[in-house]
Scaffold this active site. Sequence first.
Site, PDB file in Angstrom:
ATOM      1  N   ASP A   8       0.806  -1.224   0.000  1.00  0.00           N
ATOM      2  CA  ASP A   8       0.000   0.000   0.000  1.00  0.00           C
ATOM      3  C   ASP A   8       0.840   1.275   0.000  1.00  0.00           C
ATOM      4  OD1 ASP A   8      -2.215  -1.653   0.104  1.00  0.00           O
ATOM      5  OD2 ASP A   8      -2.305  -1.596   2.292  1.00  0.00           O
ATOM      6  N   HIS A  36      -4.592  -1.891  -5.765  1.00  0.00           N
ATOM      7  CA  HIS A  36      -3.851  -0.729  -6.270  1.00  0.00           C
ATOM      8  C   HIS A  36      -4.837   0.344  -6.699  1.00  0.00           C
ATOM      9  CE1 HIS A  36      -0.321  -3.639  -7.308  1.00  0.00           C
ATOM     10  NE2 HIS A  36      -0.573  -3.546  -6.024  1.00  0.00           N
TER      11      HIS A  36
HETATM   12  P1  GDP Z   1      -0.697   0.294  -3.557  1.00  0.00           P
HETATM   13  O1  GDP Z   1      -1.273  -1.001  -3.109  1.00  0.00           O
HETATM   14  O2  GDP Z   1       0.766   0.393  -3.299  1.00  0.00           O
HETATM   15  O3  GDP Z   1      -1.042   0.616  -4.989  1.00  0.00           O
HETATM   16  O4  GDP Z   1      -1.372   1.426  -2.657  1.00  0.00           O
HETATM   17  P2  GDP Z   1      -2.942   1.549  -2.309  1.00  0.00           P
HETATM   18  O5  GDP Z   1      -3.654   2.011  -3.509  1.00  0.00           O
HETATM   19  O6  GDP Z   1      -3.424   0.331  -1.635  1.00  0.00           O
HETATM   20  O7  GDP Z   1      -2.892   2.667  -1.191  1.00  0.00           O
HETATM   21  C1  GDP Z   1      -2.332   3.915  -1.417  1.00  0.00           C
HETATM   22  C2  GDP Z   1      -3.425   4.985  -1.178  1.00  0.00           C
HETATM   23  O8  GDP Z   1      -2.815   6.247  -1.109  1.00  0.00           O
HETATM   24  C3  GDP Z   1      -4.431   5.072  -2.310  1.00  0.00           C
HETATM   25  O9  GDP Z   1      -5.691   5.381  -1.758  1.00  0.00           O
HETATM   26  C4  GDP Z   1      -3.920   6.222  -3.169  1.00  0.00           C
HETATM   27  O10 GDP Z   1      -4.959   6.891  -3.863  1.00  0.00           O
HETATM   28  C5  GDP Z   1      -3.346   7.121  -2.101  1.00  0.00           C
HETATM   29  N1  GDP Z   1      -2.191   7.939  -2.521  1.00  0.00           N
HETATM   30  C6  GDP Z   1      -1.172   7.610  -3.363  1.00  0.00           C
HETATM   31  N2  GDP Z   1      -0.255   8.595  -3.377  1.00  0.00           N
HETATM   32  C7  GDP Z   1      -0.686   9.552  -2.526  1.00  0.00           C
HETATM   33  C8  GDP Z   1      -0.150  10.804  -2.089  1.00  0.00           C
HETATM   34  O11 GDP Z   1       0.927  11.223  -2.478  1.00  0.00           O
HETATM   35  N3  GDP Z   1      -0.902  11.502  -1.185  1.00  0.00           N
HETATM   36  C9  GDP Z   1      -2.106  11.072  -0.717  1.00  0.00           C
HETATM   37  N4  GDP Z   1      -2.755  11.816   0.177  1.00  0.00           N
HETATM   38  N5  GDP Z   1      -2.638   9.900  -1.104  1.00  0.00           N
HETATM   39  C10 GDP Z   1      -1.928   9.148  -1.993  1.00  0.00           C
HETATM   40  P1  IMO Z   2      -0.738  -4.194  -2.235  1.00  0.00           P
HETATM   41  O1  IMO Z   2      -0.290  -4.758  -3.566  1.00  0.00           O
HETATM   42  C1  IMO Z   2      -0.995  -4.501   2.120  1.00  0.00           C
HETATM   43  C2  IMO Z   2      -0.550  -8.499   3.839  1.00  0.00           C
HETATM   44  C3  IMO Z   2      -1.816  -8.918   4.561  1.00  0.00           C
HETATM   45  C4  IMO Z   2      -1.219  -9.839   5.621  1.00  0.00           C
HETATM   46  C5  IMO Z   2      -0.084 -10.538   4.864  1.00  0.00           C
HETATM   47  C6  IMO Z   2      -0.440 -11.897   4.285  1.00  0.00           C
HETATM   48  O2  IMO Z   2      -2.067  -3.534  -2.274  1.00  0.00           O
HETATM   49  O3  IMO Z   2       0.328  -3.369  -1.630  1.00  0.00           O
HETATM   50  P2  IMO Z   2      -1.961 -12.687   2.243  1.00  0.00           P
HETATM   51  O4  IMO Z   2      -3.422 -12.483   1.972  1.00  0.00           O
HETATM   52  O5  IMO Z   2      -1.079 -12.166   1.169  1.00  0.00           O
HETATM   53  O6  IMO Z   2      -1.631 -14.099   2.603  1.00  0.00           O
HETATM   54  O7  IMO Z   2      -1.676 -11.808   3.573  1.00  0.00           O
HETATM   55  O8  IMO Z   2       0.260  -9.668   3.789  1.00  0.00           O
HETATM   56  N1  IMO Z   2      -0.748  -8.055   2.450  1.00  0.00           N
HETATM   57  C7  IMO Z   2      -0.857  -6.774   2.080  1.00  0.00           C
HETATM   58  N2  IMO Z   2      -0.884  -5.647   2.815  1.00  0.00           N
HETATM   59  N3  IMO Z   2      -1.041  -4.421   0.769  1.00  0.00           N
HETATM   60  C8  IMO Z   2      -0.990  -5.544   0.028  1.00  0.00           C
HETATM   61  O9  IMO Z   2      -0.946  -5.513  -1.329  1.00  0.00           O
HETATM   62  C9  IMO Z   2      -0.920  -6.794   0.674  1.00  0.00           C
HETATM   63  N4  IMO Z   2      -0.858  -8.066   0.245  1.00  0.00           N
HETATM   64  C10 IMO Z   2      -0.747  -8.825   1.331  1.00  0.00           C
HETATM   65  O10 IMO Z   2      -2.479  -7.821   5.146  1.00  0.00           O
HETATM   66  O11 IMO Z   2      -0.639  -9.073   6.649  1.00  0.00           O
HETATM   67 MG    MG Z   3      -2.771  -1.661  -1.834  1.00  0.00          MG
END
Ligand code: GDP
Ligand code: IMO
Ligand code: MG
Length: 439
Positions: A8, A36
């Site tokens: 994340d 994502h």
């Molecule tokens: P990922 O799994 O690595 O793609 O990340 P996620 O999408 O799960 O979580 C990142 C969150 O942060 C999302 O809701 C994005 O829209 C948000 N986000 C990404 N970059 C920024 C930033 O620079 N500032 C803020 N406030 N939010 C961001």
């Molecule tokens: P993105 O791609 C955040 C974490 C789960 C748990 C551990 C194992 O969005 O960054 P799993 O279901 O993979 O066996 O869970 O890994 N986890 C993530 N946490 N972002 C993710 O993906 C994750 N993928 C797995 O929360 O702690």
């Molecule tokens: Mg994510």
Amino acid sequence: MFGLGWGDEGKGKVVDLLCPAFDIVVRFNGGANAGHTVCVGSETFALHLLPTGVLHDTAVGVIGPGVVVDPISLLAEIDTLAGRGVEVAGRLKISERAHLVLAYHKIEDQLSERAAGAEGKIGTTARGIGPCYADKMRRTTAVRFADLSGDKELTPRIRRIVEAKKASFAAMYGEDGGLSSQAVLDDLAQVAERLRSHVCDTTRFLHEAIESGKSLLFEGANGILLDIDHGTYPFVTSSSTGPHGIGPGAGVSPSLVTRLIGVSKAYATRVGAGPFVTELNDAVGERIRQRGREFGTTTGRPRRCGWFDAVTCRYSAQLSGATDLALLHLDTLSGLDEIGVCVAYRCDGQTVRSLPASVSRIERAEPIIEYLPGWQEELRGVRQFEDLPKNARDYVDRIEVLIGVPVTLIGVGPDRSQTLVRGTLRALVKSAEPVGSEK
Ligand code: GDP
Ligand code: IMO
Ligand code: MG
């Protein structure tokens, strides 16, 4: 492109920005545990299995052999995108070597977490990831896309696997999970029909593309601290989450990869259980959670929040050979009087600068925090590094020194436009077209 933390970090946003410069975007690890998020104007997209790149109709998305694919979830994702004006027909390729996540994997994930109890559970996303990778390694109970193409043996094999799973669940968890082999076979029939046109030898496709001069972007899922070998084991996921996963997960040699963009937040977050040395269980942690909207994209769980940890980030950057550091969510830190950065751990009377292997050792560690002055200004309207408040610039500079990797991308908001790009990365960030129904 890959995450340096526990997932994340904002990988979806970074892929979305880079995408217009690439012909093909490849997922090589994980499965529907990924979430994502991409924000473009008033539109927000959350992708789980599809490479984020498919949001750009100029890009072909590839799901490589190292991904574990829940085909029902993939079909739902394809349908949702189609409803919003994004068609993947002709632009999505799924490796025939990729393994399928089936109903019994998701049931096992839930049963095993429940049996482990509050103390022992990993806090998985319950998407069947661990059980599917376990079947892959076991070799005798796995199903790949290649098996769906008219193999007469498949039906009796699925029946045998489901019976074996039921018996093993009953023995281990006291219930068989309500499994039905006919339901699994019905799912597979639907999947084979609807996904047939996408399934192919993606390894050959990628090598032909490379030979013809096409450019490839590898989209990592999860994060290096969740890596099966290098993460905070056992509180990890079950795949190779860094660029070392590209070889097996995509079938492309690491020697062909020229740039390695590691993504981190300007602070740290984690979902699920496991050690987190810089975690803030106080009002500051809550403030970061609310300002950063730190709630899981896949499960909606509140994310644990804490200060930026230079120990784990340097570890991940070194392990991955990161050439660039993308630092997101700088805007989330506005309004704090001072901001902490963990420069080392104090553990068992020693100062520790690299991540210990033992989880209990990490759990005993105390962060050694250096406090930097904060800034009050909102950053979301800033578009040039030079226009950031001085304390924000100093904060970025300090992280760059601590990690030893240039910070070439800075996030100042969730929107695609809220990004500062520096140095040679500028050449890779072309202006992007709007996606979906806004086209
Ligand atoms: P990922 O799994 O690595 O793609 O990340 P996620 O999408 O799960 O979580 C990142 C969150 O942060 C999302 O809701 C994005 O829209 C948000 N986000 C990404 N970059 C920024 C930033 O620079 N500032 C803020 N406030 N939010 C961001
Ligand atoms: P993105 O791609 C955040 C974490 C789960 C748990 C551990 C194992 O969005 O960054 P799993 O279901 O993979 O066996 O869970 O890994 N986890 C993530 N946490 N972002 C993710 O993906 C994750 N993928 C797995 O929360 O702690
Ligand atoms: Mg994510």
